[in-house]
Design an enzyme around this catalytic site. Structure first.
Site, PDB file in Angstrom:
ATOM      1  N   LYS A   1       0.822  -1.211   0.000  1.00  0.00           N
ATOM      2  CA  LYS A   1       0.000   0.000   0.000  1.00  0.00           C
ATOM      3  C   LYS A   1       0.854   1.258   0.000  1.00  0.00           C
ATOM      4  O   LYS A   1       2.051   1.239   0.294  1.00  0.00           O
ATOM      5  CB  LYS A   1      -0.965  -0.024   1.182  1.00  0.00           C
ATOM      6  CG  LYS A   1      -2.115  -1.003   0.966  1.00  0.00           C
ATOM      7  CD  LYS A   1      -3.187  -0.887   2.017  1.00  0.00           C
ATOM      8  CE  LYS A   1      -4.401  -1.738   1.628  1.00  0.00           C
ATOM      9  NZ  LYS A   1      -5.453  -1.705   2.668  1.00  0.00           N
TER      10      LYS A   1
ATOM     11  N   ARG B   1      -3.772 -10.233   4.873  1.00  0.00           N
ATOM     12  CA  ARG B   1      -4.335 -10.228   3.507  1.00  0.00           C
ATOM     13  C   ARG B   1      -3.253  -9.681   2.580  1.00  0.00           C
ATOM     14  O   ARG B   1      -2.859  -8.524   2.686  1.00  0.00           O
ATOM     15  CB  ARG B   1      -5.592  -9.357   3.460  1.00  0.00           C
ATOM     16  CG  ARG B   1      -6.273  -9.323   2.100  1.00  0.00           C
ATOM     17  CD  ARG B   1      -7.517  -8.441   2.157  1.00  0.00           C
ATOM     18  NE  ARG B   1      -8.217  -8.414   0.875  1.00  0.00           N
ATOM     19  CZ  ARG B   1      -7.951  -7.575  -0.120  1.00  0.00           C
ATOM     20  NH1 ARG B   1      -6.983  -6.661   0.022  1.00  0.00           N
ATOM     21  NH2 ARG B   1      -8.635  -7.627  -1.259  1.00  0.00           N
TER      22      ARG B   1
END
Length: 273
Positions: free
Chosen positions: A221, A255
Site C-alpha cells: 500500500k 491479507r
C-alpha cells in the site's frame, strides 16, 4: 479463536494468510494482471501451494478514487470465476470482497465461505441478513464514506477510540443477526492519512480488547511505498517489515499479494512467541 467455514474449523491460534485475487482492471498493484481462465487458475494454485488458507476474490476496486462498477458488471466479473474456482479447488476457502449483498449471495450460493465487506454493512443494509442466512464468517472493515470520497473523510477526535466505537456498534449490529464469526479489519489506507495509518499500526494491539480476530491489509500500500519513495512493485520488503509489526500486535490474518513472504513472516514470528 476459530472460524467455521462451511463446517471446516479454521484455527487462528497460528495466524493465517489470505491471498488476494483482483478481477478488476484498475487495482493499484495487480489490476488486469490475472485475465483468462489459465491466468486466474495459475495464480490461485500458486497461492494455495505457498500456504494461503483463504483466497479473497474481488471485482470492484476499492483504491482511493476508484471508478464506480455497476452491480451487473460486478456480478458478471465475479460469479463465473467463483464457480470455476470451486469446481477446480473443491476444498478452497473462498472469501468474497464485496459490499453488495446480491454479489455476496450469488457467490455464497456457488460455494464461497466468507464475505469481506469494506463497508461493514453500511453501504448495503441487506448484507448482514445475507451473511446470517448463509451462516458464514464476516469480515467488517473500518471506512468512512466510499472509495470515491473516503480520503476526504480523515478527521477523528481520537483515531483508535473512534475505531473502537465504530467496531463496537457494527459488531452489536451483526450480533443482532446472530452472526457468530466476525473478523475486524482496521482498514489501512481507507479514510486515513499516511500518518494516521502508522498511528493505527502502533496501536493495533488495542483492538484486541474487542476479542475478535484482526485482519490486516497492508500489502504494497501507499503508506509503504510513499515513505520509501518506491512503487507498489518495489514495496514487498517494506510490506514484510510491517507484517511483522502487525503480527507482534495481534493480527491473526494477513491479507496479501505475496503469500510465500507472508508465510515466512508468520513462521519467524512464531519463534518469538
Amino acid at each position: 479463536m476459530t472460524l467455521n467455514c462451511n463446517g471446516k474449523l479454521i484455527d487462528l491460534s497460528t495466524p493465517k494468510v489470505m491471498g488476494i485475487l483482483n478481477l478488476t482492471p484498475d487495482s493499484f498493484y495487480d489490476g488486469g494482471k490475472y485475465e483468462g481462465e489459465q491466468g486466474i487458475l495459475g495464480q490461485v494454485e500458486k497461492m494455495l501451494a505457498e500456504g494461503a488458507t483463504f483466497i479473497d476474490v474481488g471485482a470492484y476496486s476499492s483504491r482511493p478514487g476508484a471508478a464506480i462498477v455497476t452491480l451487473e458488471d460486478e456480478l458478471t466479473r465475479i460469479v463465473p470465476v467463483v464457480t470455476m474456482l470451486i469446481k477446480t479447488f473443491p476444498k478452497i476457502n473462498l472469501s468474497i470482497d464485496t459490499f453488495r449483498s446480491k454479489v455476496a449471495d450469488a457467490c455464497l450460493k456457488e460455494g464461497a465461505t466468507m464475505v469481506n465487506d469494506i463497508s461493514a454493512g453500511i453501504q448495503d443494509d441487506r448484507m448482514l441478513a445475507v451473511v446470517a442466512e448463509h451462516g458464514i464468517p464476516y469480515c467488517m472493515m473500518h471506512m468512512k464514506g466510499t472509495p470515491q470520497n473516503m480520503q476526504q473523510n480523515t478527521d477523528y477526535s481520537d483515531l483508535v477510540v473512534d475505531l473502537l466505537y465504530y467496531f463496537s456498534e457494527r459488531i452489536a449490529r451483526a450480533r443482532e443477526y446472530h452472526i457468530n464469526d466476525v473478523i475486524i479489519d482496521p482498514g489501512f489506507g481507507f479514510s486515513k492519512t499516511l500518518e494516521q495509518n502508522y498511528t493505527l499500526l502502533q496501536n493495533l494491539d488495542l483492538l484486541q480488547t474487542l476479542e475478535l480476530p484482526i485482519l490486516v491489509g497492508l500489502s504494497r500500500k501507499s503508506m509503504i511505498y510513499k515513505v520509501l519513495e518506491k512503487t507498489p512493485q518495489e514495496a514487498l520488503n517494506g510490506t514484510t517489515a510491517l507484517h511483522m509489526v502487525a503480527l507482534q500486535k495481534g493480527a491473526r490474518i494477513l491479507r496479501v499479494h505475496d503469500v510465500a513472504a507472508a508465510i515466512e513472516c508468520i513462521i519467524l514470528n512464531e519463534q518469538l512467541n
